[in-house]
Design a protein around this motif. Structure first.
Motif, PDB file in Angstrom:
ATOM      1  N   ALA A 215      16.777   3.530   8.266  1.00 38.95           N
ATOM      2  CA  ALA A 215      15.528   3.245   7.541  1.00 38.95           C
ATOM      3  C   ALA A 215      15.808   2.852   6.092  1.00 38.95           C
ATOM      4  CB  ALA A 215      14.604   4.456   7.599  1.00 38.95           C
ATOM      5  N   ILE A 216      16.801   3.443   5.475  1.00 39.57           N
ATOM      6  CA  ILE A 216      17.189   3.056   4.120  1.00 39.57           C
ATOM      7  C   ILE A 216      17.679   1.605   4.121  1.00 39.57           C
ATOM      8  CG2 ILE A 216      18.829   3.470   2.250  1.00 39.57           C
ATOM      9  CD1 ILE A 216      16.658   5.552   2.370  1.00 39.57           C
ATOM     10  N   ALA A 217      18.521   1.268   5.097  1.00 42.55           N
ATOM     11  CA  ALA A 217      19.019  -0.102   5.195  1.00 42.55           C
ATOM     12  C   ALA A 217      17.889  -1.082   5.464  1.00 42.55           C
ATOM     13  CB  ALA A 217      20.076  -0.193   6.299  1.00 42.55           C
ATOM     14  N   ALA A 218      16.987  -0.716   6.384  1.00 43.21           N
ATOM     15  CA  ALA A 218      15.862  -1.597   6.710  1.00 43.21           C
ATOM     16  C   ALA A 218      14.932  -1.746   5.514  1.00 43.21           C
ATOM     17  CB  ALA A 218      15.098  -1.038   7.915  1.00 43.21           C
ATOM     18  N   GLY A 219      14.707  -0.653   4.787  1.00 46.43           N
ATOM     19  CA  GLY A 219      13.827  -0.717   3.633  1.00 46.43           C
ATOM     20  C   GLY A 219      14.369  -1.620   2.540  1.00 46.43           C
ATOM     21  N   PRO A 275       3.742  -3.206  -3.099  1.00 40.45           N
ATOM     22  CA  PRO A 275       3.015  -2.146  -2.382  1.00 40.45           C
ATOM     23  C   PRO A 275       3.815  -0.834  -2.354  1.00 40.45           C
ATOM     24  CG  PRO A 275       2.896  -4.214  -1.179  1.00 40.45           C
ATOM     25  CD  PRO A 275       3.874  -4.436  -2.291  1.00 40.45           C
ATOM     26  N   TYR A 276       3.106   0.247  -2.211  1.00 36.84           N
ATOM     27  CA  TYR A 276       3.743   1.566  -2.236  1.00 36.84           C
ATOM     28  C   TYR A 276       4.877   1.694  -1.218  1.00 36.84           C
ATOM     29  CZ  TYR A 276      -0.040   3.574  -5.099  1.00 36.84           C
ATOM     30  OH  TYR A 276      -0.922   3.878  -6.100  1.00 36.84           O
ATOM     31  N   SER A 277       4.701   1.101  -0.043  1.00 35.88           N
ATOM     32  CA  SER A 277       5.708   1.271   1.005  1.00 35.88           C
ATOM     33  C   SER A 277       7.052   0.677   0.609  1.00 35.88           C
ATOM     34  CB  SER A 277       5.225   0.651   2.313  1.00 35.88           C
ATOM     35  OG  SER A 277       4.910  -0.727   2.150  1.00 35.88           O
ATOM     36  N   PHE A 278       7.055  -0.229  -0.377  1.00 34.89           N
ATOM     37  CA  PHE A 278       8.288  -0.782  -0.933  1.00 34.89           C
ATOM     38  C   PHE A 278       8.691  -0.023  -2.198  1.00 34.89           C
ATOM     39  CE2 PHE A 278       6.560  -3.985   1.757  1.00 34.89           C
ATOM     40  CZ  PHE A 278       7.626  -4.736   2.220  1.00 34.89           C
ATOM     41  N   ARG A 279       7.733   0.125  -3.096  1.00 37.26           N
ATOM     42  CA  ARG A 279       8.014   0.674  -4.421  1.00 37.26           C
ATOM     43  C   ARG A 279       8.307   2.176  -4.384  1.00 37.26           C
ATOM     44  NH1 ARG A 279       3.205   1.457  -8.401  1.00 37.26           N
ATOM     45  NH2 ARG A 279       2.307  -0.069  -6.985  1.00 37.26           N
ATOM     46  N   CYS A 280       7.656   2.891  -3.489  1.00 38.48           N
ATOM     47  CA  CYS A 280       7.760   4.349  -3.473  1.00 38.48           C
ATOM     48  C   CYS A 280       8.755   4.864  -2.434  1.00 38.48           C
ATOM     49  CB  CYS A 280       6.390   4.966  -3.214  1.00 38.48           C
ATOM     50  SG  CYS A 280       5.168   4.610  -4.498  1.00 38.48           S
ATOM     51  N   GLU A 343       7.135  10.591   8.796  1.00 39.05           N
ATOM     52  CA  GLU A 343       6.887   9.820   7.584  1.00 39.05           C
ATOM     53  C   GLU A 343       7.874   8.668   7.417  1.00 39.05           C
ATOM     54  OE1 GLU A 343       4.242  10.114   4.930  1.00 39.05           O
ATOM     55  OE2 GLU A 343       3.733  10.475   7.018  1.00 39.05           O
ATOM     56  N   VAL A 344       9.122   8.872   7.832  1.00 41.22           N
ATOM     57  CA  VAL A 344      10.101   7.784   7.785  1.00 41.22           C
ATOM     58  C   VAL A 344       9.609   6.595   8.619  1.00 41.22           C
ATOM     59  CG1 VAL A 344      12.422   7.105   8.533  1.00 41.22           C
ATOM     60  CG2 VAL A 344      12.085   9.255   7.282  1.00 41.22           C
ATOM     61  N   GLY A 345       9.107   6.885   9.811  1.00 46.16           N
ATOM     62  CA  GLY A 345       8.573   5.815  10.645  1.00 46.16           C
ATOM     63  C   GLY A 345       7.289   5.234  10.097  1.00 46.16           C
ATOM     64  N   SER A 346       6.460   6.087   9.529  1.00 46.26           N
ATOM     65  CA  SER A 346       5.160   5.639   9.032  1.00 46.26           C
ATOM     66  C   SER A 346       5.313   4.641   7.878  1.00 46.26           C
ATOM     67  CB  SER A 346       4.347   6.855   8.569  1.00 46.26           C
ATOM     68  OG  SER A 346       3.070   6.462   8.120  1.00 46.26           O
ATOM     69  N   ILE A 347       6.167   4.939   6.910  1.00 44.44           N
ATOM     70  CA  ILE A 347       6.317   4.032   5.774  1.00 44.44           C
ATOM     71  C   ILE A 347       7.041   2.745   6.198  1.00 44.44           C
ATOM     72  CG2 ILE A 347       8.515   4.990   4.916  1.00 44.44           C
ATOM     73  CD1 ILE A 347       7.350   4.643   2.072  1.00 44.44           C
ATOM     74  N   SER A 348       7.903   2.853   7.199  1.00 40.80           N
ATOM     75  CA  SER A 348       8.563   1.655   7.725  1.00 40.80           C
ATOM     76  C   SER A 348       7.558   0.709   8.355  1.00 40.80           C
ATOM     77  CB  SER A 348       9.617   2.056   8.760  1.00 40.80           C
ATOM     78  OG  SER A 348      10.122   0.925   9.442  1.00 40.80           O
ATOM     79  N   GLU A 349       6.637   1.253   9.134  1.00 42.79           N
ATOM     80  CA  GLU A 349       5.627   0.400   9.784  1.00 42.79           C
ATOM     81  C   GLU A 349       4.766  -0.326   8.762  1.00 42.79           C
ATOM     82  OE1 GLU A 349       1.900  -0.938  11.031  1.00 42.79           O
ATOM     83  OE2 GLU A 349       2.081   0.946   9.908  1.00 42.79           O
ATOM     84  N   ARG A 350       4.495   0.337   7.638  1.00 45.13           N
ATOM     85  CA  ARG A 350       3.691  -0.318   6.598  1.00 45.13           C
ATOM     86  C   ARG A 350       4.457  -1.500   5.991  1.00 45.13           C
ATOM     87  NH1 ARG A 350      -0.863  -1.027   6.838  1.00 45.13           N
ATOM     88  NH2 ARG A 350      -0.098  -1.039   8.979  1.00 45.13           N
ATOM     89  N   ARG A 351       5.770  -1.403   5.861  1.00 43.51           N
ATOM     90  CA  ARG A 351       6.552  -2.538   5.355  1.00 43.51           C
ATOM     91  C   ARG A 351       6.546  -3.688   6.357  1.00 43.51           C
ATOM     92  NH1 ARG A 351       9.964   1.837   3.579  1.00 43.51           N
ATOM     93  NH2 ARG A 351      11.324   1.527   5.390  1.00 43.51           N
ATOM     94  N   ILE A 352       6.619  -3.360   7.644  1.00 42.75           N
ATOM     95  CA  ILE A 352       6.524  -4.410   8.669  1.00 42.75           C
ATOM     96  C   ILE A 352       5.197  -5.135   8.524  1.00 42.75           C
ATOM     97  CG2 ILE A 352       6.480  -4.909  11.149  1.00 42.75           C
ATOM     98  CD1 ILE A 352       7.994  -2.212  11.542  1.00 42.75           C
ATOM     99  N   SER A 353       4.126  -4.366   8.370  1.00 44.01           N
ATOM    100  CA  SER A 353       2.794  -4.954   8.257  1.00 44.01           C
ATOM    101  C   SER A 353       2.704  -5.907   7.073  1.00 44.01           C
ATOM    102  CB  SER A 353       1.755  -3.832   8.113  1.00 44.01           C
ATOM    103  OG  SER A 353       0.451  -4.367   8.010  1.00 44.01           O
ATOM    104  N   VAL A 354       3.314  -5.536   5.961  1.00 44.66           N
ATOM    105  CA  VAL A 354       3.310  -6.419   4.794  1.00 44.66           C
ATOM    106  C   VAL A 354       4.082  -7.700   5.084  1.00 44.66           C
ATOM    107  CG1 VAL A 354       4.168  -6.674   2.426  1.00 44.66           C
ATOM    108  CG2 VAL A 354       2.979  -4.577   3.111  1.00 44.66           C
ATOM    109  N   LEU A 355       5.239  -7.585   5.711  1.00 42.60           N
ATOM    110  CA  LEU A 355       6.092  -8.760   5.943  1.00 42.60           C
ATOM    111  C   LEU A 355       5.446  -9.765   6.885  1.00 42.60           C
ATOM    112  CD1 LEU A 355       9.671  -7.163   6.214  1.00 42.60           C
ATOM    113  CD2 LEU A 355       8.675  -8.397   4.276  1.00 42.60           C
ATOM    114  N   VAL A 356       4.666  -9.301   7.855  1.00 40.90           N
ATOM    115  CA  VAL A 356       4.069 -10.246   8.813  1.00 40.90           C
ATOM    116  C   VAL A 356       2.733 -10.797   8.314  1.00 40.90           C
ATOM    117  CG1 VAL A 356       5.212  -9.145  10.786  1.00 40.90           C
ATOM    118  CG2 VAL A 356       2.873  -8.452  10.174  1.00 40.90           C
ATOM    119  N   ASP A 357       2.254 -10.311   7.189  1.00 42.40           N
ATOM    120  CA  ASP A 357       0.974 -10.752   6.629  1.00 42.40           C
ATOM    121  C   ASP A 357       1.250 -11.789   5.532  1.00 42.40           C
ATOM    122  OD1 ASP A 357      -1.439 -11.117   5.340  1.00 42.40           O
ATOM    123  OD2 ASP A 357      -1.923  -8.982   5.240  1.00 42.40           O
TER     124      ASP A 357
END
Length: 499
Positions: A215-219, A275-280, A343-357
């Motif tokens: 998740a760190i690498a993906a983030g 967005p928080y999912s990147f910055r935080c 939470e690790v999965g939850s914040i990752s999914e939010r980054r996916i959502s940003v990237l596809v939008d």
């Protein structure tokens, strides 16, 4: 590996989980012999001791004649072999056996060395008893799972011999063991204990740290794919807060981004905040790391603990009934792992959502050039969302639940095995979410060519592309997603993050 139960480390447990060979050291075997001799003296002296010459649970006040003590122990194992559900994974059963050896090796349980030898033979011959996963409430020990383990040594049930499931009697013959006949105290010593819960929790922990590393690498990959800012990872920010996990995560992401051409290409951009999912990420992932570290500490202690009942003190032949079998520490640790990985999965999914939008990322919709005809990563993001939602349901703590058992004698229980099984499922689900983010991040990086990401993230990108090639049109996603999920769980996207 020679095991000293009084000095076991997380690294050793990780190696054992991965299949390292192991056996108790000589000092442990001497302690085992001393404790067995103590039981012999207690029986010969005629003292009434719970579990040695009495019934169990509510029947603790029933004295058992000496001539029926062997029958007492045998009946205990058979009556407690009452589990249901799918079998525990064989690598978890192996770790469970080793943990039982560690606990017995402290020399306060009273089993004979022949019992140690039988358990060791199961490990050496890769003969894993088939143990139902349901039936323990995590107090009075993991009674049903451990009873199924010992009943297999007695010739009951089934054993998985190197991948082939056979009747226990046949496997015992093949590996050169006679059916185990239990002596006084042994049955209770073998089924009292937290070894099933602890093995399951360690399985979740070790899979979880691999998920965390990925998740760190993906983030970091997603930050570069978004052309996000590296300023939130400035060490000065995290040092002012002082949370150790946050400091560690900020440094890890900064290191991964170091040397990125994409990053340097937009240093003068007008975007102020991501967005928080990147910055935080340091704040969220760091908090999760702190929870995992605390759970690791608890489980490492538990791995070498004496958790049966009564506990023997051979120096003066004292047997004291207590409650070390209560798995509340393991239950809390397992629930902690579950919450952190959720939470690790939850914040990752939010980054996916940003990237596809495209409105959020500036990248093509759903990361496909010909959108409309092609759906791109639209549905992989939906799958990630489904996994995250499932994890939210699973993350409700089992450790806050209790139900009385044994006619009210065992009136408060931990539910540790339930917590640990849920944590293990959350780890697998989170690995699937990270797999989708790795796909999205890699695709986003490719849209910035000829600019390249950092050397470390190029290595991550290459690993993703080996399993999920660059795409310009829709294709069958499931196999690629499953392959990446397996790679995450295999630890291919980072090294262990726990001490």
């Amino acid at each position: 590996m020679k095991l000293d139960p009084e000095n076991i480390s997380l690294g050793q447990l990780r190696d054992l989980w991965a299949g390292a060979e192991a056996r108790l050291d000589d000092a442990s075997l001497r302690r085992v012999g001393d404790a067995a001799a103590s039981v012999g003296r207690i029986v010969a002296g005629g003292e009434t001791v719970y579990g040695v010459n009495t019934g169990f649970g509510l029947l603790a006040n029933t004295r058992i004649p000496d001539e029926r003590l062997a029958e007492l122990q045998s009946n205990l194992i058979l009556s407690h072999s009452a589990g249901l559900g799918d079998p525990l994974p064989r690598h978890v059963v192996r770790l469970m056996i080793i943990l039982k050896l560690l606990g017995l090796g402290r020399g306060h349980s009273g089993v004979r060395t022949v019992v140690i030898d039988a358990l060791q033979t199961l490990v050496d011959k890769d003969a894993m008893p088939v143990i139902p996963s349901q039936g323990s409430v995590g107090a009075s020990g993991d009674l049903a799972p451990l009873a199924h383990l010992i009943s297999a040594l007695m010739g009951y049930g089934r054993i998985d011999l190197a991948g082939t499931i056979l009747p226990a009697t046949e496997v015992l013959k093949r590996i050169g063991l006679d059916p185990l006949v239990l002596a006084p105290k042994e049955g209770l010593a073998l089924i009292n204990g937290t070894q099933a819960s602890t093995a399951l929790a360690l399985d979740a922990l070790f899979n979880g740290e691999r998920v965390f590393a990925a998740a760190i690498a993906a983030g970091a990959l997603s930050v570069d794919a978004l052309k996000g800012s590296a300023k939130p990872f400035d060490p000065r920010i995290s040092e002012l807060r002082g949370q150790p996990g946050q400091i560690t995560v900020a440094a890890a992401i900064s290191s991964l981004l170091d040397g990125s051409e994409i990053l340097t290409s937009h240093v003068q951009c007008t975007r102020v905040q991501d967005p928080y999912s990147f910055r935080c990420q340091p704040q969220v992932m760091g908090a999760a790391l702190d929870l995992l570290q605390n759970a690791a500490r608890t489980l490492t202690i538990e791995a070498g603990a004496v958790t049966d009942n009564p506990i023997l003190f051979p120096d003066d032949d004292t047997a004291i009934s207590g409650g070390n079998f209560h798995a509340q520490p393991v239950a809390f640790a397992a629930d902690t792992i579950a919450i952190a990985l959720c939470e690790v999965g939850s914040i990752s999914e939010r980054r996916i959502s940003v990237l596809v939008d495209p409105k959020m990322s500036g990248l093509p919709a759903f990361l496909t050039q010909d959108s409309g005809v092609n759906s791109g990563l639209m549905i992989p993001q939906v799958t990630a969302a489904a996994l995250v939602s499932e994890n939210k349901c699973l993350a409700f703590p089992a450790s806050v639940d209790s139900i009385p058992t044994s006619a009210g004698q065992e009136d408060h229980v931990s539910m540790a095995p339930i917590a640990a099984r849920k944590a293990a499922q959350i780890a697998r689900n989170a690995a699937g979410v990270i797999a989708v983010e790795l796909m999205a991040g890699a695709e986003g990086i490719d849209y910035h060519a000829p600019l390249q990401t950092s050397p470390k993230l190029r290595n991550v990108h290459d690993k993703v592309r080996a399993l999920s090639p660059y795409f310009t049109a829709d294709r069958y996603w499931a196999d690629e997603m499953a392959a990446l999920q397996a790679a995450v769980l295999a630890g291919e996207f980072g090294t262990p993050v726990l001490g």
